[in-house]
Scaffold this motif. Structure first.
Motif, PDB file in Angstrom:
ATOM      1  N   SER A 151      -8.685  -4.317   4.222  1.00  0.00           N
ATOM      2  CA  SER A 151      -7.442  -3.633   3.880  1.00  0.00           C
ATOM      3  C   SER A 151      -6.625  -4.424   2.859  1.00  0.00           C
ATOM      4  O   SER A 151      -6.712  -5.649   2.763  1.00  0.00           O
ATOM      5  CB  SER A 151      -6.613  -3.410   5.145  1.00  0.00           C
ATOM      6  N   SER A 152      -5.785  -3.711   2.121  1.00  0.00           N
ATOM      7  CA  SER A 152      -4.843  -4.349   1.209  1.00  0.00           C
ATOM      8  C   SER A 152      -3.562  -4.772   1.938  1.00  0.00           C
ATOM      9  O   SER A 152      -2.675  -5.376   1.346  1.00  0.00           O
ATOM     10  CB  SER A 152      -4.495  -3.397   0.059  1.00  0.00           C
ATOM     11  N   VAL A 153      -3.471  -4.464   3.219  1.00  0.00           N
ATOM     12  CA  VAL A 153      -2.303  -4.813   4.046  1.00  0.00           C
ATOM     13  C   VAL A 153      -2.713  -5.942   4.985  1.00  0.00           C
ATOM     14  O   VAL A 153      -3.632  -5.780   5.802  1.00  0.00           O
ATOM     15  CB  VAL A 153      -1.827  -3.590   4.852  1.00  0.00           C
ATOM     16  N   TRP A 154      -2.028  -7.101   4.909  1.00  0.00           N
ATOM     17  CA  TRP A 154      -2.536  -8.282   5.611  1.00  0.00           C
ATOM     18  C   TRP A 154      -2.595  -8.146   7.126  1.00  0.00           C
ATOM     19  O   TRP A 154      -3.560  -8.647   7.737  1.00  0.00           O
ATOM     20  CB  TRP A 154      -1.757  -9.534   5.188  1.00  0.00           C
ATOM     21  N   ALA A 198      -4.351   2.622   3.369  1.00  0.00           N
ATOM     22  CA  ALA A 198      -3.934   1.214   3.416  1.00  0.00           C
ATOM     23  C   ALA A 198      -5.000   0.310   2.814  1.00  0.00           C
ATOM     24  O   ALA A 198      -5.168  -0.842   3.217  1.00  0.00           O
ATOM     25  CB  ALA A 198      -3.607   0.786   4.843  1.00  0.00           C
TER      26      ALA A 198
END
Length: 219
Positions: A151-154, A198
């Motif tokens: 994901s690009s969301v940590w 996301a």
């Protein structure tokens, strides 16, 4: 892993298409529509992509014009029945065949397009598989990938890393991979790229350089 996919072949479509409708509707059709010329599909599975290729790719007018490989005989049996039911012009026995994505029994520079959808996540050595895909691509050929990725969301990436602790040894399923990094590092030209959900779902169309490094262009 082969035994696992053989066992799951009969019910795979029902489970996966339900997830597909929720997570990435229409993406399979969008990616496969970009295929051109002689096409190889890696991990063809039950053949869910077959109906989405352009007719010129899969009409069977040229022997071996389309080739699909998979490690699972059970998955290939379903794909062959699907191909027959769709009335496609491919030879189910010759064109849908057993193969290892990490060591393809295919010559260099032999395909115009290589496709791999929602499968790199389950291949043991994804970089070896990607290297094989580009090896069999002709200069100027097209690589088409779609998968779930890191994901690009940590916070979500952290959950994916935890999931990998269980899913990789149990089912060979990787949630934290990012094939796009490899594609960029190899210098392929990106023609289409998108991340959704996301950043978990990603697809890319990338073209191999027109001349391989070290190739003799004087002839």
């Amino acid at each position: 892993m082969r035994r696992r996919w053989d066992r799951e072949a009969a019910g795979y479509d029902q489970v996966f298409t339900a997830a597909e409708r929720r997570m990435f509707p229409g993406l399979r059709r969008r990616v496969c529509a970009l295929a051109e010329g002689r096409t190889l599909e890696i991990a063809v599975g039950t053949g869910l992509n077959l109906e989405h290729y352009p007719p010129a790719v899969i009409d069977g007018t040229r022997p071996g014009g389309f080739v699909g490989v998979d490690q699972s005989a059970g998955m290939l049996d379903v794909a062959r029945r699907r191909a027959a039911g769709l009335g496609l012009g491919i030879d189910p026995d010759a064109d849908l065949r057993r193969g290892d994505a990490q060591a393809l029994d295919l010559p260099d520079d032999s395909f115009d397009t290589v496709v791999c959808t929602f499968s790199l996540c389950g291949i043991g050595d994804d970089r070896a598989a990607l290297a094989e895909m580009t090896r069999v691509l002709r200069p100027g050929g097209l690589l088409l990938l779609a998968d779930h990725v890191a994901s690009s969301v940590w916070p979500l990436r952290a959950l994916q890393a935890l999931a990998d602790v269980v899913s990789v040894p149990l089912a060979g399923e990787h949630f934290g991979r990012r094939p796009m990094r490899w594609v960029l590092a190899q210098g392929l030209a990106i023609e289409e790229h998108e991340r959704t959900r996301a950043g978990v779902v990603e697809h890319v169309a990338a073209r191999l350089p027109g001349v391989r490094p070290g190739a003799d262009v004087s002839r």
